[in-house]
Design a protein around this motif. Structure first.
Motif, PDB file in Angstrom:
ATOM      1  N   ARG A  78      -1.849  27.541  -1.637  1.00 29.54           N
ATOM      2  CA  ARG A  78      -1.754  28.809  -2.983  1.00 29.54           C
ATOM      3  C   ARG A  78      -1.174  30.369  -2.755  1.00 29.54           C
ATOM      4  NH1 ARG A  78      -8.226  28.286  -5.414  1.00 29.54           N
ATOM      5  NH2 ARG A  78      -8.203  26.051  -6.863  1.00 29.54           N
ATOM      6  N   ASN A 126     -15.167  31.274  -2.298  1.00 28.51           N
ATOM      7  CA  ASN A 126     -14.163  30.665  -3.158  1.00 28.51           C
ATOM      8  C   ASN A 126     -14.788  30.576  -4.083  1.00 28.51           C
ATOM      9  OD1 ASN A 126     -15.934  28.585  -3.518  1.00 28.51           O
ATOM     10  ND2 ASN A 126     -14.941  27.446  -1.320  1.00 28.51           N
ATOM     11  N   GLY A 127     -13.537  30.444  -5.477  1.00 23.51           N
ATOM     12  CA  GLY A 127     -14.041  30.449  -6.691  1.00 23.51           C
ATOM     13  C   GLY A 127     -15.566  29.533  -6.873  1.00 23.51           C
ATOM     14  N   ALA A 128     -15.148  28.190  -6.350  1.00 21.99           N
ATOM     15  CA  ALA A 128     -16.278  27.396  -6.332  1.00 21.99           C
ATOM     16  C   ALA A 128     -17.839  28.544  -5.995  1.00 21.99           C
ATOM     17  CB  ALA A 128     -16.431  26.216  -5.980  1.00 21.99           C
ATOM     18  N   ILE A 154     -12.618  20.983 -12.334  1.00 23.73           N
ATOM     19  CA  ILE A 154     -11.818  21.602 -11.798  1.00 23.73           C
ATOM     20  C   ILE A 154     -11.109  20.890 -10.774  1.00 23.73           C
ATOM     21  CG2 ILE A 154     -11.081  23.942 -11.064  1.00 23.73           C
ATOM     22  CD1 ILE A 154     -13.958  24.791 -12.857  1.00 23.73           C
ATOM     23  N   HIS A 200     -13.728  28.910 -18.267  1.00 27.72           N
ATOM     24  CA  HIS A 200     -12.598  29.058 -18.964  1.00 27.72           C
ATOM     25  C   HIS A 200     -11.573  27.537 -18.893  1.00 27.72           C
ATOM     26  CE1 HIS A 200      -8.158  29.298 -19.993  1.00 27.72           C
ATOM     27  NE2 HIS A 200      -8.269  29.531 -18.981  1.00 27.72           N
ATOM     28  N   SER A 202      -9.315  26.307 -17.924  1.00 28.31           N
ATOM     29  CA  SER A 202      -8.381  26.289 -17.829  1.00 28.31           C
ATOM     30  C   SER A 202      -7.131  25.454 -16.687  1.00 28.31           C
ATOM     31  CB  SER A 202      -8.356  27.184 -15.833  1.00 28.31           C
ATOM     32  OG  SER A 202      -8.512  26.585 -14.593  1.00 28.31           O
ATOM     33  N   ASP A 228     -17.020  32.346 -16.204  1.00 33.88           N
ATOM     34  CA  ASP A 228     -16.379  31.722 -15.439  1.00 33.88           C
ATOM     35  C   ASP A 228     -14.416  31.461 -15.772  1.00 33.88           C
ATOM     36  OD1 ASP A 228     -14.772  30.889 -12.599  1.00 33.88           O
ATOM     37  OD2 ASP A 228     -15.954  28.135 -14.037  1.00 33.88           O
ATOM     38  N   GLY A 230     -11.701  31.629 -13.124  1.00 31.11           N
ATOM     39  CA  GLY A 230     -11.052  30.839 -12.575  1.00 31.11           C
ATOM     40  C   GLY A 230      -9.890  31.744 -11.921  1.00 31.11           C
ATOM     41  N   SER A 269     -11.284  33.361  -8.599  1.00 28.06           N
ATOM     42  CA  SER A 269     -10.632  33.021  -7.058  1.00 28.06           C
ATOM     43  C   SER A 269      -9.904  34.447  -6.756  1.00 28.06           C
ATOM     44  CB  SER A 269     -10.028  31.707  -7.124  1.00 28.06           C
ATOM     45  OG  SER A 269     -11.054  30.481  -7.836  1.00 28.06           O
ATOM     46  N   LYS A 272      -5.247  32.927  -7.005  1.00 30.51           N
ATOM     47  CA  LYS A 272      -4.627  32.191  -7.657  1.00 30.51           C
ATOM     48  C   LYS A 272      -4.005  33.471  -8.783  1.00 30.51           C
ATOM     49  CE  LYS A 272      -8.128  28.623  -9.272  1.00 30.51           C
ATOM     50  NZ  LYS A 272      -8.754  27.801 -10.359  1.00 30.51           N
TER      51      LYS A 272
END
Ligand code: PLP
Length: 421
Positions: A78, A126-128, A154, A200, A202, A228, A230, A269, A272
């Motif tokens: 990323r 992380n985002g999760a 996701i 979202h 995304s 959320d 993302g 996150s 991103k």
């Protein structure tokens, strides 16, 4: 004496130039000799060993040149970040004012909260993990209302219904895949409702007869709204970009505006659109963030000091409003087309072509960013991956395309060398 046949050591020594540890090379040498013996070709052991050494070297984590045009390529780590640091201790959990134990969330997290206008923040891996922590700390054993249009996967098997289950919250689905109205949420509210989750979508879009409910309307209801997002676009106005927000960013929801609209908690996150290292951020109301922070899961999901150091630099760049120049992802994303064309020409090989970059990382699906690339005849991607540093490119209509937008300008010479070979 180790008891191994001398030829193993001899072969391992012949491979020393690879820079791999001798113990690894001994293993390679042994299996190459055994393989050569089994195949009946006496002279192939060295060749076999060289192939295996090359394979081992390619498996090592290493810098690569991203010529795919995908800015947030999940397979390539990323957002690109720089790490320059000597060995040493830090005040990770030490308060230099009082001389007693401090919090690892007093640095980067506080600064990120400031940029987004939120009262408080916590950083996880992380985002999760950010969603998991928020749901577990705020809704375990109670109900979470979520639209059927937002029960998404996701990527990497990360699915909203499953994360809700693992948080211990009970999912209450409302609306339909394409349309969910405020009324659907209102009817689902009970005294067991802990929060409304707004995700979202995304990485996909519903086009046509579709309707979703705005955060601002949901915020009128009497329960916290957890959004959320993302991508981690911190502010829709992009005050860190000289020219303001680029057109391709138009539909991307931003953290500051989501908080302003009334969301109690926002998760996103770090790697991103934020442009930082792999991390997840939970921002929002101080009392809710405190509940996340004091939940036992927060300890299990906490990031290391190195990540927090890099994230702090990222937050400072946003506060200085120079993130557009100092964070590679923003520099690449906003590089003028003419500059990319000029760089492609200066590489001096292949044909300069127009192409399109994409954001990737599940953000801004299908939004193309005009770019310039170098086209080479045929599929040479395997040879490019064998270059040093490896170059990752894509194939389109029988040609290999190297998109200049995701190549750092300081890598142009390396790209040129790889292409010449
Ligand atoms: C990417 C994304 C996530 C997951 O974040 P990771 O950092 O990959 O764990 C969660 N929700 C949304 C909406 C996303 O786009």
């Amino acid at each position: 004496m180790t008891g191994r046949p001398p030829s193993v050591d001899h072969l391992a020594n012949q491979l020393a130039g690879s820079g791999l540890p001798h113990r690894l090379l001994v293993g390679v040498a042994r299996s190459a000799i055994a393989g050569a013996k089994a195949s009946g070709e006496p002279y192939s052991a060295l060749d076999r060993a060289r192939v295996e050494v090359a394979a081992i070297r390619r498996r090592l984590l290493q810098p690569v040149i991203n010529a795919t045009g995908v800015l947030l390529h999940t397979n390539l780590g990323r957002a690109p970040v720089s790490v320059v640091r000597d060995a040493g201790y830090t005040n990770l959990e030490f308060d230099l004012s009082s001389g007693v134990r401090g919090s690892r969330f007093a640095h980067a997290a506080e600064l990120i909260a400031m940029v987004t206008g939120a009262e408080a923040a916590i950083v996880v891996n992380n985002g999760a993990a950010a969603i998991l922590l928020a749901l577990t700390a705020l809704a375990a054993g109670r109900e979470v209302i979520v639209s059927r249009g937002e029960l998404i996967e996701i990527g990497g098997g990360f699915r909203i219904p499953e994360i809700l289950t693992s948080s211990g919250a009970n999912m209450v689905e409302v609306g339909t895949t394409n349309r969910t109205r405020l009324d659907d949420y209102t009817k689902a509210l009970t005294e067991r409702t802990a929060l409304i989750l707004k995700v979202h979508t995304s990485n996909y879009q519903i086009i046509g007869f579709a309707e979703t409910t705005r955060i601002g309307d949901l915020a009128q209801l009497d329960v916290p709204v957890v959004a959320d997002l993302g991508s981690g676009l911190l502010d829709a106005g992009c005050p860190w970009l000289d020219g303001g927000p680029p057109t391709w960013l138009r539909d991307e929801p931003a953290v500051r505006q989501t908080i302003l609209a009334g969301a109690s908690v926002v998760t996103f996150s770090g790697d991103k659109l934020l442009g930082g290292p792999q991390a997840g951020v939970v921002v929002g109301r101080a009392d809710l963030i405190e509940r996340c922070r004091s939940h036992p899961l927060a300890r299990a999901l906490r990031p290391g000091g190195l990540i927090l150091e890099i994230l702090q630099d990222v937050a400072l760049a946003y506060l200085r409003r120079d993130a557009g120049q100092t964070l590679p992802v923003w520099r690449m994303a906003t590089a003028p087309l003419a500059d990319l064309q000029c760089r492609a020409e200066n590489v001096g090989i292949g044909e300069v072509v127009e192409c399109f970059s994409t954001m990737g990382g599940g953000t801004l699906p299908g939004v193309p960013i005009p770019s310039a690339g170098i086209a080479m005849k045929g599929d040479i991607t395997e040879a490019l991956r064998a270059a040093s540093p490896p170059v990752v490119a894509r194939v389109s209509e029988g040609r290999t395309i190297c998109d200049m937008r995701t190549v750092l300008p300081e890598q142009d010479l390396q790209l040129a060398n790889a292409l010449v070979q």
